[in-house]
Design an enzyme around this catalytic site. Structure first.
Site, PDB file in Angstrom:
ATOM      1  N   ASP A 202      73.488  -4.621 -66.731  1.00  0.00           N
ATOM      2  CA  ASP A 202      73.119  -4.623 -65.321  1.00  0.00           C
ATOM      3  C   ASP A 202      71.608  -4.617 -65.196  1.00  0.00           C
ATOM      4  O   ASP A 202      70.910  -4.029 -66.031  1.00  0.00           O
ATOM      5  CB  ASP A 202      73.701  -3.403 -64.595  1.00  0.00           C
ATOM      6  CG  ASP A 202      73.707  -3.629 -63.091  1.00  0.00           C
ATOM      7  OD1 ASP A 202      74.706  -4.141 -62.572  1.00  0.00           O
ATOM      8  OD2 ASP A 202      72.687  -3.324 -62.447  1.00  0.00           O
TER       9      ASP A 202
ATOM     10  N   ARG B 148      87.782  -1.859 -67.573  1.00  0.00           N
ATOM     11  CA  ARG B 148      87.010  -1.068 -66.622  1.00  0.00           C
ATOM     12  C   ARG B 148      87.779   0.172 -66.142  1.00  0.00           C
ATOM     13  O   ARG B 148      87.169   1.209 -65.843  1.00  0.00           O
ATOM     14  CB  ARG B 148      86.656  -1.990 -65.465  1.00  0.00           C
ATOM     15  CG  ARG B 148      85.916  -1.448 -64.316  1.00  0.00           C
ATOM     16  CD  ARG B 148      84.509  -1.025 -64.631  1.00  0.00           C
ATOM     17  NE  ARG B 148      83.928  -0.582 -63.383  1.00  0.00           N
ATOM     18  CZ  ARG B 148      84.199   0.583 -62.822  1.00  0.00           C
ATOM     19  NH1 ARG B 148      84.988   1.434 -63.435  1.00  0.00           N
ATOM     20  NH2 ARG B 148      83.672   0.909 -61.662  1.00  0.00           N
TER      21      ARG B 148
HETATM   22  O1  CP3 Z   1      76.852 -12.216 -65.006  1.00  0.00           O
HETATM   23  C1  CP3 Z   1      77.506 -11.465 -65.767  1.00  0.00           C
HETATM   24  O2  CP3 Z   1      78.723 -11.637 -65.991  1.00  0.00           O
HETATM   25  C2  CP3 Z   1      76.789 -10.355 -66.512  1.00  0.00           C
HETATM   26  C3  CP3 Z   1      76.877  -9.079 -65.917  1.00  0.00           C
HETATM   27  C4  CP3 Z   1      76.038  -8.677 -64.721  1.00  0.00           C
HETATM   28  C5  CP3 Z   1      76.389  -7.581 -63.920  1.00  0.00           C
HETATM   29  N1  CP3 Z   1      75.357  -7.333 -63.065  1.00  0.00           N
HETATM   30  C6  CP3 Z   1      77.621  -6.809 -64.036  1.00  0.00           C
HETATM   31  C7  CP3 Z   1      78.052  -5.973 -62.917  1.00  0.00           C
HETATM   32  C8  CP3 Z   1      74.809  -9.154 -64.265  1.00  0.00           C
HETATM   33  C9  CP3 Z   1      74.012 -10.359 -64.709  1.00  0.00           C
HETATM   34  C10 CP3 Z   1      74.395  -8.270 -63.231  1.00  0.00           C
HETATM   35  C11 CP3 Z   1      73.099  -8.373 -62.548  1.00  0.00           C
HETATM   36  C12 CP3 Z   1      72.901  -7.616 -61.309  1.00  0.00           C
HETATM   37  N2  CP3 Z   1      73.213  -6.325 -61.044  1.00  0.00           N
HETATM   38  C13 CP3 Z   1      72.228  -8.104 -60.194  1.00  0.00           C
HETATM   39  C14 CP3 Z   1      71.607  -9.455 -60.113  1.00  0.00           C
HETATM   40  C15 CP3 Z   1      72.642 -10.483 -59.929  1.00  0.00           C
HETATM   41  C16 CP3 Z   1      72.968 -10.679 -58.511  1.00  0.00           C
HETATM   42  O3  CP3 Z   1      74.143 -10.563 -58.175  1.00  0.00           O
HETATM   43  O4  CP3 Z   1      72.034 -10.988 -57.775  1.00  0.00           O
HETATM   44  C17 CP3 Z   1      72.186  -7.095 -59.226  1.00  0.00           C
HETATM   45  C18 CP3 Z   1      71.584  -7.183 -57.844  1.00  0.00           C
HETATM   46  C19 CP3 Z   1      72.799  -5.959 -59.788  1.00  0.00           C
HETATM   47  C20 CP3 Z   1      72.931  -4.630 -59.171  1.00  0.00           C
HETATM   48  C21 CP3 Z   1      74.337  -4.266 -58.993  1.00  0.00           C
HETATM   49  N3  CP3 Z   1      75.206  -3.991 -60.022  1.00  0.00           N
HETATM   50  C22 CP3 Z   1      75.031  -4.106 -57.777  1.00  0.00           C
HETATM   51  C23 CP3 Z   1      74.423  -4.347 -56.409  1.00  0.00           C
HETATM   52  C24 CP3 Z   1      76.313  -3.719 -58.105  1.00  0.00           C
HETATM   53  C25 CP3 Z   1      77.385  -3.284 -57.170  1.00  0.00           C
HETATM   54  C26 CP3 Z   1      77.945  -4.424 -56.415  1.00  0.00           C
HETATM   55  C27 CP3 Z   1      79.286  -4.773 -56.969  1.00  0.00           C
HETATM   56  O5  CP3 Z   1      79.530  -5.954 -57.203  1.00  0.00           O
HETATM   57  O6  CP3 Z   1      80.078  -3.817 -57.132  1.00  0.00           O
HETATM   58  C28 CP3 Z   1      76.435  -3.704 -59.517  1.00  0.00           C
HETATM   59  C29 CP3 Z   1      77.611  -3.391 -60.314  1.00  0.00           C
HETATM   60  C30 CP3 Z   1      78.085  -4.451 -61.272  1.00  0.00           C
HETATM   61  N4  CP3 Z   1      77.279  -5.133 -62.134  1.00  0.00           N
HETATM   62  C31 CP3 Z   1      79.431  -4.835 -61.492  1.00  0.00           C
HETATM   63  C32 CP3 Z   1      79.424  -5.769 -62.523  1.00  0.00           C
HETATM   64  C33 CP3 Z   1      80.595  -6.444 -63.173  1.00  0.00           C
HETATM   65  C34 CP3 Z   1      80.637  -4.266 -60.777  1.00  0.00           C
HETATM   66  C35 CP3 Z   1      80.866  -2.892 -61.334  1.00  0.00           C
HETATM   67  C36 CP3 Z   1      82.312  -2.517 -61.419  1.00  0.00           C
HETATM   68  O7  CP3 Z   1      82.992  -2.942 -62.382  1.00  0.00           O
HETATM   69  O8  CP3 Z   1      82.744  -1.748 -60.556  1.00  0.00           O
END
Ligand code: CP3
Length: 364
Positions: free
Chosen positions: A95, A59
């Protein structure tokens, strides 16, 4: 009642392809179909993420969106996480918000802020300006990542594809990002129900195109994340959400298990069931036995370990794993998971302890 229950479909129980058979008979796939298993399968929402040093290293070289759009890297972090943890399914690294781009929204993951949508949908005119997704071609990078991941994974390890459910996607589209009170979302829902339903049906038409493309590319099961649907009353869910989620799930290829997940859904479980899904996700706020009874034993369930307990110790984790397994009572159709995603600061050794405890304590 279930629209795509594998039991009502002629699934190919045997085939000439040993890889197909190995996947079909894996503990995860068997549990989705409520068949007997040698131990309870486990995977963890957000299993590839910032709590893992190897993820942070990949990342550090790119932005989050670029990582999602680079099939080699998305595949690498997917496979690494699944194999390092020894879980019973992989979930493709992507995502739920990626689909917003082909629908005409400008998406950004701002540093430290989470997702931002620069042109949120607030009015009927905004809904009209959205693009209709005619095919999943613009999300082909996800399908490429799935094909690469399927080739790289062990032949008996299922790969889960996913998308956001209509309500949770609509909430991001309308609020322009995450939200606490869903003021704009609920206002549109109630003050302009025509625009609301138009938006929700547009999303519900796009989702099966996307999920079926993921299945075609090599996903064995798909999950719909309705992460924030728990902010709704049952009456609002029934009127404003259920018909659209039902529509989306109905159009997913028959015979492929659908996991329907939400949080804060203790008052909505019967309605989630009605909307569809072969497996219903439960969070930690409801005891697994009570949740399953209300959903009905003709559906599988997934859950429901409080992800915050991963900050304790292997001994405490093991005790709470034991409690959940006891509530599942050895009934076929339980997939062990967290109640919601792993948090970024979670100690990896505790995650490994959880997976080991599930496998050991559930061995039949
Ligand atoms: O589960 C897994 O390992 C697969 C990957 C996955 C991600 N997002 C990677 C991610 C999955 C299944 C999601 C789904 C997702 N994304 C949801 C539904 C799951 C849940 O938690 O209810 C939602 C609401 C999102 C939207 C989203 N994406 C948000 C709100 C954020 C920021 C919050 C945060 O944790 O930083 C993301 C970013 C995100 N999606 C990251 C990852 C690994 C972090 C990004 C980073 O590396 O900075």
């Amino acid at each position: 009642m279930t629209t795509n229950s594998p039991t009502t479909q002629a699934t190919n129980l045997t085939s000439d392809n040993p890889t197909t058979d190995a996947l079909h008979n894996s503990p995860f796939m068997r549990a989705c179909r409520r068949e007997s298993v040698p131990y309870t399968p486990v995977w963890l929402m957000r299993q590839a993420g910032r709590y893992m040093r190897e993820y942070r290293e990949v990342r550090a070289r790119t932005t989050f969106l670029e990582l999602c759009k680079t099939p080699e890297l998305a595949s690498e972090v997917t496979v690494y996480a699944a194999e390092r943890l020894g879980v019973d399914a992989a979930i493709i690294f992507a995502d739920i918000l990626l689909i917003l781009e082909p629908l005409g929204l400008e998406l950004e993951f701002a540093k430290g802020e989470g997702p931002v949508i620069h042109n949120p949908v607030r009015t009927a005119a905004d809904v009209d300006r959205l693009r209709e997704m005619e095919s999943a071609d613009s999300l082909d990078y996800v399908m490429q990542a799935i094909r690469q991941t399927r080739r790289a994974l062990k032949p008996d390890l299922p790969l889960i594809g996913f998308a956001g459910a209509p309500f949770t996607l609509a909430s991001y589209m309308i609020e322009g990002g995450g939200s606490k009170n869903y003021v704009h979302t609920k206002r549109l829902m109630h003050a302009d129900s025509g625009a609301w339903h138009a938006l929700m049906s547009r999303i519900a038409r796009a989702l099966p195109l996307y999920l079926n493309a993921q299945i075609e590319a090599g996903a064995q099961a798909v999950q719909l994340f309705d992460s924030w649907v728990g902010c709704l009353s049952p009456a609002d869910y029934r009127e404003f959400v259920l018909p659209h989620t039902l529509q989306a799930i109905r159009n997913i290829r028959p015979g492929v298990p659908v996991i329907h997940f939400g949080t804060g859904t203790a008052t909505l479980l019967e309605l989630l069931r009605e909307a569809g899904g072969d497996v219903i996700g439960l969070d930690w706020r409801i005891p697994l036995d009570e949740g399953w009874r209300r959903i009905g034993y003709d559906r599988a369930v997934m859950g429901n370990f409080d992800q915050i307990l991963l900050f304790t110790s292997p001994a405490i984790i093991r005790e709470h794993v034991g409690r959940i397994l006891q509530q599942a009572g050895g009934r076929p159709g339980h997939i062990f998971n967290l109640g919601h995603g792993i948090l970024p600061e979670t100690p990896v050794e505790n995650v490994l302890a959880l997976v080991e405890a599930v496998h050991e304590l559930s061995r039949r």
